[in-house]
Scaffold this motif. Structure first.
Motif, PDB file in Angstrom:
ATOM      1  N   MET A 137      -4.847  12.829  12.752  1.00 44.97           N
ATOM      2  CA  MET A 137      -3.917  12.301  11.748  1.00 44.97           C
ATOM      3  C   MET A 137      -3.450  10.904  12.158  1.00 44.97           C
ATOM      4  SD  MET A 137      -2.416  13.060   8.870  1.00 44.97           S
ATOM      5  CE  MET A 137      -0.988  12.665   7.846  1.00 44.97           C
ATOM      6  N   ASN A 138      -3.443  10.002  11.214  1.00 46.56           N
ATOM      7  CA  ASN A 138      -3.001   8.642  11.474  1.00 46.56           C
ATOM      8  C   ASN A 138      -1.490   8.582  11.664  1.00 46.56           C
ATOM      9  OD1 ASN A 138      -3.683   5.990  11.898  1.00 46.56           O
ATOM     10  ND2 ASN A 138      -4.585   5.677   9.878  1.00 46.56           N
ATOM     11  N   LYS A 139      -1.019   7.496  12.244  1.00 53.56           N
ATOM     12  CA  LYS A 139       0.413   7.287  12.424  1.00 53.56           C
ATOM     13  C   LYS A 139       0.925   6.287  11.391  1.00 53.56           C
ATOM     14  CE  LYS A 139       0.329   8.091  17.442  1.00 53.56           C
ATOM     15  NZ  LYS A 139       0.619   7.492  18.779  1.00 53.56           N
ATOM     16  N   PRO A 140       2.214   6.327  11.066  1.00 55.51           N
ATOM     17  CA  PRO A 140       2.778   5.304  10.167  1.00 55.51           C
ATOM     18  C   PRO A 140       2.649   3.921  10.800  1.00 55.51           C
ATOM     19  CG  PRO A 140       4.293   7.155  10.444  1.00 55.51           C
ATOM     20  CD  PRO A 140       3.223   7.335  11.470  1.00 55.51           C
ATOM     21  N   GLN A 182       3.396   5.142   5.318  1.00 55.91           N
ATOM     22  CA  GLN A 182       2.987   6.448   5.825  1.00 55.91           C
ATOM     23  C   GLN A 182       1.480   6.647   5.640  1.00 55.91           C
ATOM     24  OE1 GLN A 182       4.944   8.501   7.465  1.00 55.91           O
ATOM     25  NE2 GLN A 182       6.872   7.387   7.086  1.00 55.91           N
ATOM     26  N   PRO A 183       0.861   7.515   6.448  1.00 61.15           N
ATOM     27  CA  PRO A 183      -0.563   7.814   6.283  1.00 61.15           C
ATOM     28  C   PRO A 183      -0.870   8.317   4.872  1.00 61.15           C
ATOM     29  CG  PRO A 183       0.236   8.697   8.360  1.00 61.15           C
ATOM     30  CD  PRO A 183       1.441   8.216   7.621  1.00 61.15           C
ATOM     31  N   GLY A 184      -1.944   7.796   4.285  1.00 58.96           N
ATOM     32  CA  GLY A 184      -2.335   8.203   2.939  1.00 58.96           C
ATOM     33  C   GLY A 184      -1.612   7.463   1.841  1.00 58.96           C
ATOM     34  N   LYS A 185      -0.816   6.461   2.194  1.00 52.88           N
ATOM     35  CA  LYS A 185      -0.007   5.755   1.196  1.00 52.88           C
ATOM     36  C   LYS A 185      -0.438   4.293   1.056  1.00 52.88           C
ATOM     37  CE  LYS A 185       2.604   9.291   0.305  1.00 52.88           C
ATOM     38  NZ  LYS A 185       2.550   9.975  -1.023  1.00 52.88           N
ATOM     39  N   LYS A 186      -0.010   3.714  -0.069  1.00 52.52           N
ATOM     40  CA  LYS A 186      -0.252   2.304  -0.364  1.00 52.52           C
ATOM     41  C   LYS A 186       1.080   1.587  -0.451  1.00 52.52           C
ATOM     42  CE  LYS A 186      -1.930  -0.719  -4.089  1.00 52.52           C
ATOM     43  NZ  LYS A 186      -2.608  -0.767  -5.411  1.00 52.52           N
ATOM     44  N   LYS A 242      -5.159   8.532   5.795  1.00 53.67           N
ATOM     45  CA  LYS A 242      -4.627   9.630   6.595  1.00 53.67           C
ATOM     46  C   LYS A 242      -5.358   9.778   7.938  1.00 53.67           C
ATOM     47  CE  LYS A 242      -2.978  12.479   2.738  1.00 53.67           C
ATOM     48  NZ  LYS A 242      -3.073  13.793   2.049  1.00 53.67           N
ATOM     49  N   LYS A 243      -6.599   9.289   7.980  1.00 51.98           N
ATOM     50  CA  LYS A 243      -7.400   9.436   9.192  1.00 51.98           C
ATOM     51  C   LYS A 243      -7.386   8.135  10.015  1.00 51.98           C
ATOM     52  CE  LYS A 243     -10.500  12.843   7.093  1.00 51.98           C
ATOM     53  NZ  LYS A 243     -11.918  13.166   6.756  1.00 51.98           N
ATOM     54  N   LYS A 244      -7.469   8.303  11.327  1.00 54.33           N
ATOM     55  CA  LYS A 244      -7.431   7.158  12.221  1.00 54.33           C
ATOM     56  C   LYS A 244      -8.680   6.288  12.056  1.00 54.33           C
ATOM     57  CE  LYS A 244      -4.639   9.249  15.901  1.00 54.33           C
ATOM     58  NZ  LYS A 244      -4.606   9.627  17.335  1.00 54.33           N
ATOM     59  N   GLY A 279      -8.850   4.602   8.723  1.00 54.31           N
ATOM     60  CA  GLY A 279      -8.288   3.318   9.103  1.00 54.31           C
ATOM     61  C   GLY A 279      -7.401   2.699   8.045  1.00 54.31           C
ATOM     62  N   THR A 280      -7.218   1.397   8.149  1.00 51.60           N
ATOM     63  CA  THR A 280      -6.277   0.669   7.291  1.00 51.60           C
ATOM     64  C   THR A 280      -6.914  -0.633   6.834  1.00 51.60           C
ATOM     65  OG1 THR A 280      -4.438   1.563   8.591  1.00 51.60           O
ATOM     66  CG2 THR A 280      -3.966  -0.333   7.173  1.00 51.60           C
ATOM     67  N   ILE A 281      -6.721  -0.960   5.564  1.00 48.68           N
ATOM     68  CA  ILE A 281      -7.178  -2.248   5.037  1.00 48.68           C
ATOM     69  C   ILE A 281      -5.968  -3.011   4.513  1.00 48.68           C
ATOM     70  CG2 ILE A 281      -8.556  -3.437   3.294  1.00 48.68           C
ATOM     71  CD1 ILE A 281     -10.624  -1.286   3.530  1.00 48.68           C
ATOM     72  N   ILE A 282      -5.798  -4.222   5.025  1.00 48.03           N
ATOM     73  CA  ILE A 282      -4.742  -5.122   4.562  1.00 48.03           C
ATOM     74  C   ILE A 282      -5.409  -6.254   3.784  1.00 48.03           C
ATOM     75  CG2 ILE A 282      -2.876  -6.671   5.261  1.00 48.03           C
ATOM     76  CD1 ILE A 282      -2.638  -5.036   7.847  1.00 48.03           C
ATOM     77  N   CYS A 283      -4.982  -6.464   2.553  1.00 49.23           N
ATOM     78  CA  CYS A 283      -5.537  -7.520   1.709  1.00 49.23           C
ATOM     79  C   CYS A 283      -4.466  -8.571   1.421  1.00 49.23           C
ATOM     80  CB  CYS A 283      -6.051  -6.953   0.387  1.00 49.23           C
ATOM     81  SG  CYS A 283      -7.532  -5.932   0.553  1.00 49.23           S
TER      82      CYS A 283
END
Length: 313
Positions: A1-4, A13-17, A43-45, A80-84
């Protein structure tokens, strides 16, 4: 589980935009100018990828590439995370200008200072609030003025991680490009970030071919980083350009381009014709070497000494 994760005062939070506004300065009317930062945190690392457009306010192709990725939902990773950030240089974008209102080039103002010029403050805000979050950065640019860049990745060939990402992106050309002092690429590289720079098209234009190449390459990088499961774009193979040279106009006049951007030319090939507007002279411009034309000046009028072809070999 990913972390905030926390960006400015916002916790995602994980799974959020989240869409977070970074304010660096205001207009002379006292109206705030915000830089929207669009975050998709799965939600996933996984790694954090930053897609950055509009470092120069008139480079619209990069802005449109990031916008299309957001609009289509490609910025929502499975891991993971994508920042645009579609537009970093909001001031330049508002005025259809490369620079900020102080006349400074943002991409020569890094890492910046909190109390320096406007460009320096923009650079400082980016380095303080955004750059530390990213593991990988894809910075998207176009040619300046009338120069049209064929799709290419620029990276330092001495950095094996950057070169690997460049080859995964799979643009037609990969150009060896050392780190330029006070550039964004130099500043984030010193912080241990992996960055590649995509160049395509020219200022104040939207080119569908460039958009397609940029989006294709970003999807391939996302798949390589295991951020998405599927990618149908197969490897084509890039041409690596270790050396390059700008060919300059030998005289002033009307400029007739005689070669396709992106093409291979041999020494002695006529690649352009320069003439005067009154029919007195017409001089052929020949390539002095074998190589690939990967940028051309599309201005119909040139002055002696103007850079008109960028050739790589």
């Amino acid at each position: 589980m990913n972390k905030p994760i926390q960006i400015l005062d916002t916790i995602v939070q994980p799974g959020k935009k989240a869409i977070i506004n970074l304010e660096v300065a205001k207009l002379h009317t006292a109206s705030p100018v915000n830089i929207p930062i669009i975050v998709e945190h799965s939600k996933k690392k996984g790694p954090t990828l930053l897609l950055l457009g509009g470092v120069h306010g008139d480079e619209i192709n990069g802005i449109e590439i990031v916008r299309k990725i957001v609009r289509s939902g490609l910025n929502k990773p499975q891991r993971g995370t994508i920042i645009c950030i579609p537009v970093l240089n909001i001031f330049g974008f508002l005025n259809f200008m490369r620079e900020l209102p102080d006349g400074r080039d943002l991409n020569r103002s890094f890492p910046g200072t909190a109390s320096g010029s406007l460009a320096s403050q923009f650079a400082f805000a980016f380095m303080k609030h955004i750059a530390p979050l990213a593991d990988i950065i894809i910075d998207i640019h176009t040619g300046a003025a009338q120069r049209n860049n064929y799709p290419q990745i620029r990276c330092d060939f001495s950095n094996p991680q950057a070169l690997e990402l460049a080859e995964v992106f799979d643009a037609p050309f990969i150009k060896d490009s050392k780190l330029i002092p006070k550039s964004l690429r130099e500043a984030v590289s010193k912080k241990g970030k992996n960055i590649i720079l995509f160049e395509g098209g020219k200022a104040n234009r939207i080119d569908p071919f460039i958009l397609e190449e940029g989006i294709r390459g970003i999807k391939r990088v996302m798949h390589h980083l295991d951020m998405i499961d599927e990618c149908d774009d197969l490897q084509r193979g890039s041409t690596l350009l270790k050396n390059s040279k700008w060919l300059r106009s030998p005289l002033s006049g009307m400029f007739d381009l005689r070669v396709l951007n992106g093409s291979y030319v041999e020494k002695g090939t006529i690649i352009g014709v320069i003439s005067d507007p009154f029919g007195k002279y017409e001089r052929s411009f020949k390539s002095p070497m074998n190589g690939y034309i990967f940028a051309v000046n599309e201005s119909p009028i040139v002055n002696k000494g103007d850079a008109i072809f960028h050739i790589g070999y």
